[in-house]
Each structure stands twice: as structure tokens, then as C-alpha cells.
Design a protein around this motif. Structure first.
Motif, PDB file in Angstrom:
ATOM      1  N   ASP A 253      33.071  10.550  31.591  1.00 39.72           N
ATOM      2  CA  ASP A 253      32.405  11.787  31.184  1.00 39.72           C
ATOM      3  C   ASP A 253      32.183  12.667  32.412  1.00 39.72           C
ATOM      4  O   ASP A 253      31.067  12.819  32.908  1.00 39.72           O
TER       5      ASP A 253
ATOM      6  N   PHE B  43      39.691  13.216  31.005  1.00 41.14           N
ATOM      7  CA  PHE B  43      40.411  13.687  29.825  1.00 41.14           C
ATOM      8  C   PHE B  43      41.564  14.578  30.270  1.00 41.14           C
ATOM      9  O   PHE B  43      41.383  15.472  31.103  1.00 41.14           O
TER      10      PHE B  43
ATOM     11  N   ALA C 244      44.651  14.700  24.894  1.00 41.66           N
ATOM     12  CA  ALA C 244      44.445  15.794  23.943  1.00 41.66           C
ATOM     13  C   ALA C 244      45.539  15.781  22.880  1.00 41.66           C
ATOM     14  O   ALA C 244      45.254  15.912  21.689  1.00 41.66           O
TER      15      ALA C 244
ATOM     16  N   ARG D 139      31.100  13.792  25.461  1.00 42.47           N
ATOM     17  CA  ARG D 139      32.521  13.685  25.121  1.00 42.47           C
ATOM     18  C   ARG D 139      32.766  13.794  23.620  1.00 42.47           C
ATOM     19  O   ARG D 139      33.647  14.545  23.177  1.00 42.47           O
TER      20      ARG D 139
ATOM     21  N   MET E  80      34.679  16.850  21.564  1.00 41.17           N
ATOM     22  CA  MET E  80      35.859  16.516  20.762  1.00 41.17           C
ATOM     23  C   MET E  80      35.653  16.960  19.317  1.00 41.17           C
ATOM     24  O   MET E  80      36.532  17.593  18.721  1.00 41.17           O
TER      25      MET E  80
ATOM     26  N   VAL F  64      36.862  18.605  27.993  1.00 41.74           N
ATOM     27  CA  VAL F  64      37.416  18.128  26.718  1.00 41.74           C
ATOM     28  C   VAL F  64      37.695  19.322  25.801  1.00 41.74           C
ATOM     29  O   VAL F  64      38.785  19.456  25.237  1.00 41.74           O
TER      30      VAL F  64
END
Length: 136
Positions: free
Chosen positions: A52, A62, A67, A94, A98, A124
Motif C-alpha cells: 500500500d 500496483f 491493472a 487499496r 480498486m 491504484v
């Protein structure tokens, strides 16, 4: 058809109970054990591991590949699920990023278990948004 995206913590996911078919995007810290669903079993699952953080060395944050996996999973892997559960360790950063990004991209309602503590991870959200424009 997907109707709701719900974000929660690892503990919330492990205690999650749902009677209808659901899918899950499981976000955990690198090296941690997978989440075990004690009360319900998802019909489809996408596991992602990243820290994170908003920047760092390759492989621990990420990225574009993650993705694309998440976007493809929602577009193809959710099957007949009406609910997509998205969790991370705390359910604050996170998973909320998302869930919010996927909800925006696919036009699906989003709810958060820890709504008062939401602090979506900007990396993210940014990477998902950029990849959605490339893959649509």
C-alpha cells in the motif's frame, strides 16, 4: 450481471457471508497467506499482491499488469456474479481505490464496509483509469 462492488478488510472478507454467486479481488501484502473464505465461497477469484504505497521498486507496487488483470477479471471473470467483493488488509486504501475505480469504469454501484475511514490509494486509481482507457 454485476450490480454491486463492495470493499472491505481482510477480516471482513474472511467473515463474509453471501447467498448469491459472488466474485472477489483479493489484495494482500507480498508474501502473506491467501484469504480463506470461511462462510461463503466465491465463484471467481483474482489474487493480487502489492504494498500500500504510491511508488517503489518494480514488483512491489500496483502496476499496469495488475491493472490489466483486474480489468480483464471484471470484464470476463465475474461470470454471473451480481456482487464483486474487493478486499485488502485494512479495507481503507487499496480496496477502496480498486472498488471506486472499477465502479466508475463499469458503471456499477460501490459500497464500503469502512466508509468513514476510506483513503483510496491514488496510484491504484490512476493506473486502473489509464488502463481502462487503453483496453476499452
Amino acid at each position: 450481471m454485476l450490480e454491486l462492488i463492495f470493499s472491505t478488510s481482510r477480516a471482513g472478507a474472511e467473515a463474509f457471508a453471501w447467498r448469491e454467486p459472488f466474485a472477489v479481488i483479493s489484495i494482500t501484502d507480498p508474501g502473506s497467506r491467501p484469504v480463506i473464505f470461511a462462510r461463503s465461497t466465491p465463484m471467481a477469484r483474482c489474487d493480487l499482491q502489492f504494498w500500500d504505497v504510491v511508488q517503489g521498486a518494480a514488483g512491489d507496487v500496483f502496476d499496469v499488469a495488475m491493472a490489466r488483470r483486474a480489468l480483464t477479471f471484471v470484464r470476463r471473470g465475474c461470470g454471473d456474479a451480481t456482487l464483486l467483493l474487493v478486499h485488502c488488509e485494512a479495507g481503507i486504501s487499496r480496496s477502496t481505490a480498486m472498488a471506486e475505480a472499477l465502479g466508475r469504469i463499469y458503471g456499477v454501484a460501490v459500497r464500503h464496509h469502512n466508509a468513514l475511514l476510506c483513503s483510496p490509494n491514488p496510484l491504484v486509481a490512476k493506473v486502473l483509469g489509464e488502463q481502462a482507457s487503453y483496453t476499452s
